[in-house]
Scaffold this motif. Structure first.
Motif, mmCIF file in Angstrom:
data_model
loop_
_atom_site.group_PDB
_atom_site.id
_atom_site.type_symbol
_atom_site.label_atom_id
_atom_site.label_comp_id
_atom_site.label_asym_id
_atom_site.label_seq_id
_atom_site.Cartn_x
_atom_site.Cartn_y
_atom_site.Cartn_z
ATOM 1 N N ALA A 20 1.437 -0.056 6.166
ATOM 2 C CA ALA A 20 2.748 -0.426 5.598
ATOM 3 C C ALA A 20 2.563 -1.218 4.306
ATOM 4 C CB ALA A 20 3.551 -1.225 6.622
ATOM 5 N N ALA A 21 1.558 -2.097 4.273
ATOM 6 C CA ALA A 21 1.298 -2.878 3.048
ATOM 7 C C ALA A 21 0.852 -1.964 1.915
ATOM 8 C CB ALA A 21 0.236 -3.943 3.325
ATOM 9 N N GLN A 22 0.051 -0.941 2.240
ATOM 10 C CA GLN A 22 -0.377 0.025 1.208
ATOM 11 C C GLN A 22 0.824 0.821 0.696
ATOM 12 O OE1 GLN A 22 -3.060 2.290 3.578
ATOM 13 N NE2 GLN A 22 -4.360 0.509 3.935
ATOM 14 N N ALA A 23 1.673 1.280 1.636
ATOM 15 C CA ALA A 23 2.846 2.074 1.243
ATOM 16 C C ALA A 23 3.699 1.277 0.253
ATOM 17 C CB ALA A 23 3.651 2.470 2.475
ATOM 18 N N GLU A 24 3.883 -0.008 0.536
ATOM 19 C CA GLU A 24 4.704 -0.859 -0.338
ATOM 20 C C GLU A 24 4.055 -0.982 -1.731
ATOM 21 O OE1 GLU A 24 5.582 -4.671 1.366
ATOM 22 O OE2 GLU A 24 6.564 -5.371 -0.471
ATOM 23 N N LEU A 25 2.758 -1.261 -1.758
ATOM 24 C CA LEU A 25 2.075 -1.447 -3.046
ATOM 25 C C LEU A 25 2.017 -0.131 -3.833
ATOM 26 C CD1 LEU A 25 0.558 -3.397 -4.912
ATOM 27 C CD2 LEU A 25 -1.551 -2.849 -3.665
ATOM 28 N N VAL A 74 3.026 19.468 -0.177
ATOM 29 C CA VAL A 74 2.652 20.298 -1.337
ATOM 30 C C VAL A 74 3.816 21.225 -1.724
ATOM 31 C CG1 VAL A 74 1.048 22.053 -2.208
ATOM 32 C CG2 VAL A 74 0.181 20.161 -0.822
ATOM 33 N N ALA A 75 4.531 21.754 -0.707
ATOM 34 C CA ALA A 75 5.657 22.654 -1.005
ATOM 35 C C ALA A 75 6.764 21.900 -1.750
ATOM 36 C CB ALA A 75 6.206 23.248 0.290
ATOM 37 N N ARG A 76 7.037 20.660 -1.349
ATOM 38 C CA ARG A 76 8.175 19.949 -1.945
ATOM 39 C C ARG A 76 7.834 19.156 -3.198
ATOM 40 N NH1 ARG A 76 10.646 16.346 0.552
ATOM 41 N NH2 ARG A 76 8.943 15.839 1.932
ATOM 42 N N HIS A 77 6.590 18.631 -3.243
ATOM 43 C CA HIS A 77 6.229 17.780 -4.398
ATOM 44 C C HIS A 77 5.255 18.466 -5.352
ATOM 45 C CE1 HIS A 77 8.336 14.433 -2.604
ATOM 46 N NE2 HIS A 77 7.653 14.589 -1.481
ATOM 47 N N GLY A 78 4.704 19.606 -4.912
ATOM 48 C CA GLY A 78 3.824 20.379 -5.806
ATOM 49 C C GLY A 78 2.405 19.851 -5.922
ATOM 50 N N ARG A 79 2.087 18.753 -5.217
ATOM 51 C CA ARG A 79 0.742 18.185 -5.329
ATOM 52 C C ARG A 79 0.509 17.145 -4.234
ATOM 53 N NH1 ARG A 79 0.244 16.464 -10.893
ATOM 54 N NH2 ARG A 79 -1.513 15.170 -10.272
ATOM 55 N N LEU A 80 -0.758 16.839 -4.000
ATOM 56 C CA LEU A 80 -1.149 15.711 -3.142
ATOM 57 C C LEU A 80 -2.333 15.054 -3.839
ATOM 58 C CD1 LEU A 80 -0.997 14.049 -0.506
ATOM 59 C CD2 LEU A 80 -2.605 15.676 0.509
ATOM 60 N N ASP A 81 -2.166 13.792 -4.233
ATOM 61 C CA ASP A 81 -3.204 13.109 -5.014
ATOM 62 C C ASP A 81 -3.999 12.101 -4.202
ATOM 63 O OD1 ASP A 81 -2.412 14.089 -7.834
ATOM 64 O OD2 ASP A 81 -0.536 13.360 -6.984
ATOM 65 N N VAL A 82 -3.325 11.491 -3.225
ATOM 66 C CA VAL A 82 -3.969 10.415 -2.461
ATOM 67 C C VAL A 82 -3.666 10.608 -0.987
ATOM 68 C CG1 VAL A 82 -3.991 7.913 -2.033
ATOM 69 C CG2 VAL A 82 -3.663 8.765 -4.376
ATOM 70 N N MET A 83 -4.682 10.484 -0.155
ATOM 71 C CA MET A 83 -4.455 10.443 1.306
ATOM 72 C C MET A 83 -5.244 9.263 1.844
ATOM 73 S SD MET A 83 -5.215 10.921 4.652
ATOM 74 C CE MET A 83 -6.720 11.844 4.898
ATOM 75 N N ILE A 84 -4.540 8.354 2.493
ATOM 76 C CA ILE A 84 -5.224 7.213 3.093
ATOM 77 C C ILE A 84 -4.943 7.194 4.588
ATOM 78 C CG2 ILE A 84 -3.441 5.628 2.175
ATOM 79 C CD1 ILE A 84 -5.909 3.549 2.173
ATOM 80 N N GLU A 85 -6.012 7.178 5.363
ATOM 81 C CA GLU A 85 -5.941 7.350 6.821
ATOM 82 C C GLU A 85 -6.177 6.007 7.511
ATOM 83 O OE1 GLU A 85 -5.635 7.690 9.662
ATOM 84 O OE2 GLU A 85 -6.447 9.460 10.625
ATOM 85 N N ASN A 86 -5.087 5.406 8.000
ATOM 86 C CA ASN A 86 -5.164 4.101 8.674
ATOM 87 C C ASN A 86 -5.077 4.200 10.191
ATOM 88 O OD1 ASN A 86 -4.655 1.842 6.451
ATOM 89 N ND2 ASN A 86 -3.313 3.572 5.972
ATOM 90 N N ALA A 218 -4.619 -3.837 0.921
ATOM 91 C CA ALA A 218 -3.830 -2.888 0.116
ATOM 92 C C ALA A 218 -4.305 -2.892 -1.342
ATOM 93 C CB ALA A 218 -2.344 -3.227 0.197
ATOM 94 N N ALA A 219 -4.701 -4.064 -1.841
ATOM 95 C CA ALA A 219 -5.182 -4.150 -3.233
ATOM 96 C C ALA A 219 -6.473 -3.344 -3.399
ATOM 97 C CB ALA A 219 -5.408 -5.612 -3.621
ATOM 98 N N LEU A 220 -7.352 -3.411 -2.397
ATOM 99 C CA LEU A 220 -8.592 -2.616 -2.440
ATOM 100 C C LEU A 220 -8.256 -1.124 -2.322
ATOM 101 C CD1 LEU A 220 -11.665 -2.242 -2.395
ATOM 102 C CD2 LEU A 220 -11.633 -2.843 0.043
ATOM 103 N N ALA A 221 -7.310 -0.809 -1.442
ATOM 104 C CA ALA A 221 -6.890 0.593 -1.275
ATOM 105 C C ALA A 221 -6.316 1.142 -2.581
ATOM 106 C CB ALA A 221 -5.864 0.704 -0.149
ATOM 107 N N LEU A 222 -5.557 0.310 -3.293
ATOM 108 C CA LEU A 222 -4.985 0.737 -4.582
ATOM 109 C C LEU A 222 -6.100 1.030 -5.583
ATOM 110 C CD1 LEU A 222 -2.677 1.166 -6.628
ATOM 111 C CD2 LEU A 222 -2.720 -1.304 -7.048
ATOM 112 N N PHE A 223 -7.092 0.152 -5.617
ATOM 113 C CA PHE A 223 -8.243 0.384 -6.521
ATOM 114 C C PHE A 223 -8.871 1.750 -6.220
ATOM 115 C CE2 PHE A 223 -12.945 0.062 -6.857
ATOM 116 C CZ PHE A 223 -13.052 0.057 -8.247
ATOM 117 N N LEU A 224 -9.079 2.036 -4.928
ATOM 118 C CA LEU A 224 -9.749 3.290 -4.556
ATOM 119 C C LEU A 224 -8.837 4.504 -4.756
ATOM 120 C CD1 LEU A 224 -11.696 2.066 -1.409
ATOM 121 C CD2 LEU A 224 -12.632 2.622 -3.676
ATOM 122 N N ALA A 225 -7.534 4.317 -4.578
ATOM 123 C CA ALA A 225 -6.588 5.428 -4.752
ATOM 124 C C ALA A 225 -6.392 5.769 -6.227
ATOM 125 C CB ALA A 225 -5.244 5.053 -4.121
ATOM 126 N N SER A 226 -6.517 4.763 -7.079
ATOM 127 C CA SER A 226 -6.168 4.943 -8.494
ATOM 128 C C SER A 226 -7.373 5.379 -9.328
ATOM 129 C CB SER A 226 -5.634 3.621 -9.059
ATOM 130 O OG SER A 226 -6.722 2.730 -9.253
#
Ligand code: NAD
Length: 245
Positions: A20-25, A74-86, A218-226
């Motif tokens: 939830a913290a990652q989703a918010e950030l 993928v059908a609705r947004h045309g892409r998937l860039d980040v997947m984080i499995e918690n 979440a801050a570390l997750a953002l670094f890795l996602a970005s």
């Protein structure tokens, strides 16, 4: 401009806690966020409070659920860039007392879940051709052998192996795969898994002298996602206040 502007992020196990913290950030950083979880009401409330976010039901042990959710994104947004499995569950039984069905339950969520996530998200990212970043939550229990956590610890060790192999296979497609290994972070899972332990004793063992906060993970997750981590893949990132230094 946000660090995830224009990106689509699937946050699995995102109804509460670290997810939830990652989703918010991620939402604050400009991503379109799909919160996926077995907790429907909680997940809808989490996504409902965010900009450009939606909830999807996903049981990580179900191959069909993974395919439906990822195909729909993928059908609705045309892409998937980040997947984080918690998504993860804890079980603290002594090895001699674990029933086989309890072992299977932990492995199904903590190991088969990330396997299916790596496979489904990896396939979708390869198809989309935009590269991507996959992050899986392990634990410091996957770096050593904590007392009384055989099934949990084994499943978290497995994440490291799967992510390292996936990083090699997905690297040529520009898809990065890393794992995060938290120590003690304040969430409902921590409360339930440490209810028989003395909090003061736990804190004494942490060099930084406190339990971590979900927003720090979440801050570390953002670094890795970005794109900030554009040259990091196949690595294990420990965030534990120095517990296992
Ligand atoms: P949490 O229990 O607060 O959140 C976990 C989320 O996963 C919940 O929303 C839950 O509904 C979801 N989930 C569980 N089973 C699922 C399934 N089958 N399908 C889909 N979703 C499912 O836990 P948390 O503390 O936020 O932990 C997140 C991850 O971080 C877990 O993998 C956990 O093992 C790991 N971790 C947490 C800590 C900590 O101290 N909090 C430490 C080390 C590792």
């Amino acid at each position: 401009m946000g660090q995830l502007e224009g990106k689509v992020a699937l946050v699995v196990g995102g109804a509460r806690g670290l997810g939830a913290a990652q989703a918010e950030l991620f939402s604050q950083e400009g991503a379109t966020v799909v919160v996926a979880d077995v907790l429907r009401e909680r997940g809808e409330a989490t996504a409902g409070g965010l900009k450009n976010a939606e909830f999807r039901f996903l049981d990580v042990t179900s191959e069909q659920n993974w395919n439906e959710v990822v195909d729909d994104i993928v059908a609705r947004h045309g892409r998937l860039d980040v997947m984080i499995e918690n998504a993860g569950i804890y079980q603290g039984r002594k090895l001699v007392n674990i029933a086989l069905h309890e072992w299977h339950q932990v492995v199904a969520v903590n190991q088969t879940g990330p396997f299916l996530g790596l496979q489904t998200a990896g396939r979708a990212m390869i198809r989309c051709g935009n590269g991507g970043s996959i992050v899986v939550l392990g634990s410091v229990a996957g770096l050593w052998g904590p007392w009384g956590g055989t099934s949990y610890s084994a499943s978290k060790w497995a994440i490291r192996g799967m992510c390292r192999v996936a990083a090699k296979e997905f690297g040529p497609h520009g898809i990065r795969v890393n794992s995060i290994h938290p120590g003690y972070i304040q969430t409902e899972l921590l409360d339930s898994s440490t209810k028989h332990l003395d909090r003061d004793e736990i804190i004494k063992a942490i060099p930084l002298g406190r339990i971590g906060d979900a927003c720090e993970v979440a801050a570390l997750a953002l670094f890795l996602a970005s794109d900030q981590s554009s040259y990091c893949t196949g690595q294990e990132f420990v965030i534990d206040g120095g517990l296992h230094g």
